[in-house]
Design a protein around this motif. Structure first.
Motif, PDB file in Angstrom:
ATOM      1  N   THR A   2      41.514 -37.835 -51.076  1.00  0.00           N
ATOM      2  CA  THR A   2      41.850 -38.771 -50.010  1.00  0.00           C
ATOM      3  C   THR A   2      40.754 -39.793 -49.733  1.00  0.00           C
ATOM      4  OG1 THR A   2      40.990 -37.227 -48.356  1.00  0.00           O
ATOM      5  CG2 THR A   2      43.344 -37.104 -48.861  1.00  0.00           C
ATOM      6  N   GLY A   3      39.615 -39.719 -50.428  1.00  0.00           N
ATOM      7  CA  GLY A   3      38.530 -40.660 -50.179  1.00  0.00           C
ATOM      8  C   GLY A   3      38.922 -42.092 -50.495  1.00  0.00           C
ATOM      9  N   LEU A   4      38.164 -43.021 -49.935  1.00  0.00           N
ATOM     10  CA  LEU A   4      38.463 -44.439 -50.082  1.00  0.00           C
ATOM     11  C   LEU A   4      37.573 -45.071 -51.137  1.00  0.00           C
ATOM     12  CD1 LEU A   4      39.393 -46.935 -47.398  1.00  0.00           C
ATOM     13  CD2 LEU A   4      37.352 -47.480 -48.726  1.00  0.00           C
ATOM     14  N   ILE A   5      38.156 -45.880 -52.022  1.00  0.00           N
ATOM     15  CA  ILE A   5      37.414 -46.654 -53.011  1.00  0.00           C
ATOM     16  C   ILE A   5      37.133 -48.023 -52.417  1.00  0.00           C
ATOM     17  CG2 ILE A   5      37.417 -47.687 -55.309  1.00  0.00           C
ATOM     18  CD1 ILE A   5      39.337 -45.495 -56.206  1.00  0.00           C
ATOM     19  N   LEU A   6      35.872 -48.445 -52.436  1.00  0.00           N
ATOM     20  CA  LEU A   6      35.478 -49.722 -51.864  1.00  0.00           C
ATOM     21  C   LEU A   6      35.068 -50.670 -52.988  1.00  0.00           C
ATOM     22  CD1 LEU A   6      35.132 -51.111 -49.114  1.00  0.00           C
ATOM     23  CD2 LEU A   6      32.747 -50.351 -49.124  1.00  0.00           C
ATOM     24  N   ALA A   7      35.888 -51.689 -53.230  1.00  0.00           N
ATOM     25  CA  ALA A   7      35.545 -52.728 -54.204  1.00  0.00           C
ATOM     26  C   ALA A   7      34.620 -53.723 -53.514  1.00  0.00           C
ATOM     27  CB  ALA A   7      36.802 -53.423 -54.709  1.00  0.00           C
ATOM     28  N   CYS A   8      33.497 -54.045 -54.148  1.00  0.00           N
ATOM     29  CA  CYS A   8      32.459 -54.866 -53.527  1.00  0.00           C
ATOM     30  C   CYS A   8      32.254 -56.132 -54.355  1.00  0.00           C
ATOM     31  CB  CYS A   8      31.140 -54.100 -53.460  1.00  0.00           C
ATOM     32  SG  CYS A   8      31.258 -52.458 -52.723  1.00  0.00           S
ATOM     33  N   GLY A   9      32.448 -57.300 -53.738  1.00  0.00           N
ATOM     34  CA  GLY A   9      32.220 -58.517 -54.502  1.00  0.00           C
ATOM     35  C   GLY A   9      32.961 -59.723 -53.990  1.00  0.00           C
ATOM     36  N   GLU A  10      33.584 -60.454 -54.926  1.00  0.00           N
ATOM     37  CA  GLU A  10      34.109 -61.762 -54.584  1.00  0.00           C
ATOM     38  C   GLU A  10      35.618 -61.763 -54.315  1.00  0.00           C
ATOM     39  OE1 GLU A  10      34.464 -61.711 -59.133  1.00  0.00           O
ATOM     40  OE2 GLU A  10      33.177 -60.845 -57.587  1.00  0.00           O
ATOM     41  N   ALA A  11      36.006 -62.692 -53.442  1.00  0.00           N
ATOM     42  CA  ALA A  11      37.409 -63.015 -53.189  1.00  0.00           C
ATOM     43  C   ALA A  11      37.496 -64.537 -53.201  1.00  0.00           C
ATOM     44  CB  ALA A  11      37.865 -62.457 -51.847  1.00  0.00           C
ATOM     45  N   LEU A  12      38.315 -65.092 -54.071  1.00  0.00           N
ATOM     46  CA  LEU A  12      38.375 -66.539 -54.246  1.00  0.00           C
ATOM     47  C   LEU A  12      39.783 -66.966 -54.636  1.00  0.00           C
ATOM     48  CD1 LEU A  12      38.389 -66.933 -57.610  1.00  0.00           C
ATOM     49  CD2 LEU A  12      36.012 -66.245 -57.307  1.00  0.00           C
ATOM     50  N   MET A  13      39.983 -68.250 -54.783  1.00  0.00           N
ATOM     51  CA  MET A  13      41.284 -68.763 -55.198  1.00  0.00           C
ATOM     52  C   MET A  13      41.213 -69.235 -56.644  1.00  0.00           C
ATOM     53  SD  MET A  13      43.314 -68.263 -52.664  1.00  0.00           S
ATOM     54  CE  MET A  13      44.746 -69.179 -53.255  1.00  0.00           C
ATOM     55  N   ASP A  14      42.000 -68.590 -57.501  1.00  0.00           N
ATOM     56  CA  ASP A  14      42.156 -69.031 -58.883  1.00  0.00           C
ATOM     57  C   ASP A  14      43.261 -70.082 -58.941  1.00  0.00           C
ATOM     58  OD1 ASP A  14      40.262 -67.473 -60.219  1.00  0.00           O
ATOM     59  OD2 ASP A  14      41.634 -65.773 -60.418  1.00  0.00           O
ATOM     60  N   PHE A  15      43.035 -71.126 -59.725  1.00  0.00           N
ATOM     61  CA  PHE A  15      44.067 -72.130 -59.958  1.00  0.00           C
ATOM     62  C   PHE A  15      44.514 -71.999 -61.422  1.00  0.00           C
ATOM     63  CE2 PHE A  15      42.324 -73.452 -56.051  1.00  0.00           C
ATOM     64  CZ  PHE A  15      43.289 -74.223 -55.414  1.00  0.00           C
ATOM     65  N   ILE A  16      45.747 -71.521 -61.596  1.00  0.00           N
ATOM     66  CA  ILE A  16      46.290 -71.196 -62.916  1.00  0.00           C
ATOM     67  C   ILE A  16      47.078 -72.384 -63.452  1.00  0.00           C
ATOM     68  CG2 ILE A  16      47.672 -69.539 -64.221  1.00  0.00           C
ATOM     69  CD1 ILE A  16      45.319 -68.266 -62.775  1.00  0.00           C
ATOM     70  N   PRO A  17      46.865 -72.791 -64.710  1.00  0.00           N
ATOM     71  CA  PRO A  17      47.604 -73.943 -65.251  1.00  0.00           C
ATOM     72  C   PRO A  17      49.094 -73.633 -65.406  1.00  0.00           C
ATOM     73  CG  PRO A  17      46.279 -72.893 -66.967  1.00  0.00           C
ATOM     74  CD  PRO A  17      45.877 -72.260 -65.667  1.00  0.00           C
ATOM     75  N   VAL A  18      49.915 -74.563 -64.974  1.00  0.00           N
ATOM     76  CA  VAL A  18      51.369 -74.465 -65.114  1.00  0.00           C
ATOM     77  C   VAL A  18      51.894 -75.822 -65.559  1.00  0.00           C
ATOM     78  CG1 VAL A  18      51.625 -72.644 -63.376  1.00  0.00           C
ATOM     79  CG2 VAL A  18      51.736 -75.048 -62.682  1.00  0.00           C
ATOM     80  N   GLU A  19      53.135 -75.831 -66.001  1.00  0.00           N
ATOM     81  CA  GLU A  19      53.774 -77.080 -66.402  1.00  0.00           C
ATOM     82  C   GLU A  19      54.843 -77.436 -65.387  1.00  0.00           C
ATOM     83  OE1 GLU A  19      56.617 -78.205 -70.037  1.00  0.00           O
ATOM     84  OE2 GLU A  19      54.552 -77.797 -70.679  1.00  0.00           O
ATOM     85  N   HIS A 127      32.856 -49.844 -56.272  1.00  0.00           N
ATOM     86  CA  HIS A 127      33.001 -50.568 -57.536  1.00  0.00           C
ATOM     87  C   HIS A 127      32.362 -51.938 -57.386  1.00  0.00           C
ATOM     88  CE1 HIS A 127      34.499 -52.096 -61.293  1.00  0.00           C
ATOM     89  NE2 HIS A 127      34.985 -53.142 -60.660  1.00  0.00           N
ATOM     90  N   VAL A 128      31.457 -52.298 -58.309  1.00  0.00           N
ATOM     91  CA  VAL A 128      30.745 -53.571 -58.248  1.00  0.00           C
ATOM     92  C   VAL A 128      30.811 -54.258 -59.597  1.00  0.00           C
ATOM     93  CG1 VAL A 128      29.154 -52.788 -56.456  1.00  0.00           C
ATOM     94  CG2 VAL A 128      28.519 -52.522 -58.858  1.00  0.00           C
ATOM     95  N   GLY A 129      30.498 -55.574 -59.590  1.00  0.00           N
ATOM     96  CA  GLY A 129      30.415 -56.299 -60.851  1.00  0.00           C
ATOM     97  C   GLY A 129      30.828 -57.743 -60.733  1.00  0.00           C
ATOM     98  N   SER A 130      30.997 -58.378 -61.883  1.00  0.00           N
ATOM     99  CA  SER A 130      31.480 -59.736 -62.042  1.00  0.00           C
ATOM    100  C   SER A 130      30.540 -60.761 -61.415  1.00  0.00           C
ATOM    101  CB  SER A 130      32.899 -59.867 -61.498  1.00  0.00           C
ATOM    102  OG  SER A 130      33.484 -61.075 -61.950  1.00  0.00           O
ATOM    103  N   ILE A 131      31.103 -61.916 -61.022  1.00  0.00           N
ATOM    104  CA  ILE A 131      30.266 -63.018 -60.572  1.00  0.00           C
ATOM    105  C   ILE A 131      29.590 -62.719 -59.238  1.00  0.00           C
ATOM    106  CG2 ILE A 131      31.654 -64.690 -61.836  1.00  0.00           C
ATOM    107  CD1 ILE A 131      32.826 -65.620 -59.182  1.00  0.00           C
TER     108      ILE A 131
END
Length: 316
Positions: A2-19, A127-131
């Motif tokens: 029942t323990g909680l996993i804490l993701a630590c890091g960034e939250a941002l807006m990705d702009f995905i290419p579309v047509e 959990h840590v990592g990335s930019i």
């Protein structure tokens, strides 16, 4: 479990290419960031999860908060700052997505722990990592948090998710990663990132070197070529799962969430139990990670599946 996993890091807006309907190129905003993606994917799998990050008070920040809540992720670990959101534009013209980030003075790279802050006992894994580990001052702060927790009562999970184009002080960044790789309980890295971090070193030799530190589980992903996981007693390779590919944005984060989710559900995500992970336990964790990643690749952007979408790989 029942323990909680804490993701630590960034939250941002990705702009995905579309047509567009007229055939012009445009960009669709999607909530993202590696740590954000891991948290949201875990939440959708029904795992108790929170995100430790700084989020802007602008309208992009409101979208990020809404995405977390919709996915069952706790938001009480977030800092809200009167700074802009980071915007990341994605190019899908190569095998690996390429990003251009606009983040000067942004909220997510400005995270700092409040004086006297301590994590509640319910948090059993970080959990840590990335930019989040690249840009200052947040990079130093997140690294310090992981180093302080390593070897204690909580699991520390690390996915470097390296963005070389963002690295300004390579010597400092490599030294930071070396310290974290020496103390992390779980190390997940892509073959692409391994080539940058340890040129010419084979996956087996890399895993062996990390077992000289604290690592109990090492996983190296190879995209369409599958994934390999190591414990101190076992080595298991698993093929990729064929899917109708839309894009690979967030695939590695979704794999990470699936891996952690299976370990959590099986009761293996503790400092005492992870070193005893069985071969079948490792195989099951890799399988769920691959399933979650393949379903994400069949959707645009980092849109991870819900537990009900998993079919026979549903968590037990």
């Amino acid at each position: 479990m029942t323990g909680l996993i804490l993701a630590c890091g960034e939250a941002l807006m990705d702009f995905i290419p579309v047509e567009t309907v007229g055939g012009a190129r445009a960009y669709r905003p999607c909530p993202g960031g590696s740590s954000y993606n891991v948290a949201r994917a875990l939440g959708r799998l029904g795992v108790p999860t929170g995100l430790l990050a700084a989020v802007s008070r602008d309208f992009f920040g409101e979208d990020l908060i809404a995405g977390l809540r919709e996915s069952g992720v706790r938001t009480d670990f977030l800092q809200r700052l009167d700074l802009p959101s980071t915007l990341g534009f994605v190019s899908l013209d190569r095998v690996e997505p390429v990003y251009a980030f606009f983040d000067t003075g942004a909220a997510e790279r400005s995270w700092q722990p409040a004086p006297g802050d301590t994590l509640p006992a319910e948090v059993t894994a970080l959990h840590v990592g990335s930019i989040a580990l690249v840009r200052e001052p947040a990079g130093a702060a997140f690294a310090a948090l992981a180093l302080a927790e390593a070897g204690g009562t909580r699991i520390v999970s690390l996915d470097p998710n390296i963005r070389p184009e963002l690295v300004r002080d390579e010597a400092c960044y490599r030294a930071r990663l070396a310290r974290l790789l020496a103390v992390a309980d779980i190390i997940k890295i892509s073959a692409h990132d391994l080539d940058w971090l340890m040129p010419g070193v084979s996956p087996d030799d890399a895993a062996s070197s990390w077992f000289q530190g604290r690592a109990a589980l090492v996983v190296i992903t190879r995209g369409a070529e599958g994934v390999t996981g190591w414990t101190r007693r076992a080595r298991i390779a698993a093929p990729s799962i064929p899917t109708e590919m839309v894009d690979t944005v967030g695939a590695g984060d979704s794999f990470m969430a699936g891996l952690l989710a299976r370990l959590h559900e099986a009761g293996d995500l503790t400092p005492a139990d992870l070193p005893r992970l069985s071969g079948s336990g490792l195989r099951n964790a890799l399988a769920l990670g691959q399933t979650v990643a393949s379903l994400t690749c069949a959707r645009q952007g980092a849109d991870a599946p819900w537990r009900k979408d998993l079919g026979r790989q549903e968590l037990v």
